[in-house]
Design a protein around this motif. Structure first.
Motif, PDB file in Angstrom:
ATOM      1  N   ALA A  15      29.282  34.436  34.319  1.00  0.00           N
ATOM      2  CA  ALA A  15      30.362  34.446  35.299  1.00  0.00           C
ATOM      3  C   ALA A  15      31.059  33.092  35.234  1.00  0.00           C
ATOM      4  O   ALA A  15      30.403  32.053  35.254  1.00  0.00           O
ATOM      5  N   TRP A  35      28.375  46.833  38.248  1.00  0.00           N
ATOM      6  CA  TRP A  35      29.467  46.923  39.228  1.00  0.00           C
ATOM      7  C   TRP A  35      29.023  47.487  40.559  1.00  0.00           C
ATOM      8  O   TRP A  35      28.276  48.442  40.621  1.00  0.00           O
ATOM      9  N   LEU A  47      26.545  36.567  43.949  1.00  0.00           N
ATOM     10  CA  LEU A  47      27.892  37.118  44.056  1.00  0.00           C
ATOM     11  C   LEU A  47      27.813  38.625  44.208  1.00  0.00           C
ATOM     12  O   LEU A  47      27.014  39.281  43.524  1.00  0.00           O
ATOM     13  N   GLU A  48      28.637  39.152  45.097  1.00  0.00           N
ATOM     14  CA  GLU A  48      28.760  40.601  45.243  1.00  0.00           C
ATOM     15  C   GLU A  48      29.983  41.036  44.450  1.00  0.00           C
ATOM     16  O   GLU A  48      31.100  40.596  44.731  1.00  0.00           O
ATOM     17  N   LEU A  49      29.760  41.891  43.455  1.00  0.00           N
ATOM     18  CA  LEU A  49      30.842  42.361  42.600  1.00  0.00           C
ATOM     19  C   LEU A  49      31.423  43.654  43.140  1.00  0.00           C
ATOM     20  O   LEU A  49      30.718  44.443  43.778  1.00  0.00           O
ATOM     21  N   ASP A  63      37.644  40.159  41.908  1.00  0.00           N
ATOM     22  CA  ASP A  63      37.466  39.448  43.177  1.00  0.00           C
ATOM     23  C   ASP A  63      36.034  39.668  43.619  1.00  0.00           C
ATOM     24  O   ASP A  63      35.645  40.782  43.978  1.00  0.00           O
ATOM     25  N   ALA A  64      35.235  38.613  43.569  1.00  0.00           N
ATOM     26  CA  ALA A  64      33.835  38.681  43.984  1.00  0.00           C
ATOM     27  C   ALA A  64      33.667  37.918  45.281  1.00  0.00           C
ATOM     28  O   ALA A  64      34.480  37.062  45.620  1.00  0.00           O
ATOM     29  N   ARG A  65      32.580  38.219  45.979  1.00  0.00           N
ATOM     30  CA  ARG A  65      32.300  37.525  47.231  1.00  0.00           C
ATOM     31  C   ARG A  65      31.020  36.723  47.059  1.00  0.00           C
ATOM     32  O   ARG A  65      29.992  37.257  46.643  1.00  0.00           O
ATOM     33  N   LYS A  66      31.090  35.434  47.361  1.00  0.00           N
ATOM     34  CA  LYS A  66      29.919  34.580  47.274  1.00  0.00           C
ATOM     35  C   LYS A  66      29.071  34.816  48.513  1.00  0.00           C
ATOM     36  O   LYS A  66      29.546  34.693  49.634  1.00  0.00           O
TER      37      LYS A  66
END
Length: 70
Positions: A15, A35, A47-49, A63-66
């Protein structure tokens, strides 16, 4: 945050976070299909994909969320 997911010649997923100029290998994936799940990076970040079709080709910017870091 924008994250580029790619696979190197050895087949290792990594990543890259352009805003932080950070590239780390993905050491654990919650789901085998990558995914729509959580991945753990070598530096401790989680990270949430987003949910994408299983056949999605790499490299790809998402756009991922930490979630957390160790």
């Amino acid at each position: 945050m924008k994250v580029m997911i790619r696979r190197n010649d050895a087949g290792v997923l990594s990543a890259y976070v352009p805003k932080k100029d950070l590239e780390e290998p993905i050491v654990f994936q919650e789901k085998p299909e990558l995914w729509g799940g959580i991945v753990h990076l070598a530096n401790g970040w989680q990270l949430e994909l987003p949910i994408l079709p299983p056949g999605t080709t790499l490299p790809l910017t998402v756009d991922a969320r930490k979630l957390a870091s160790d």
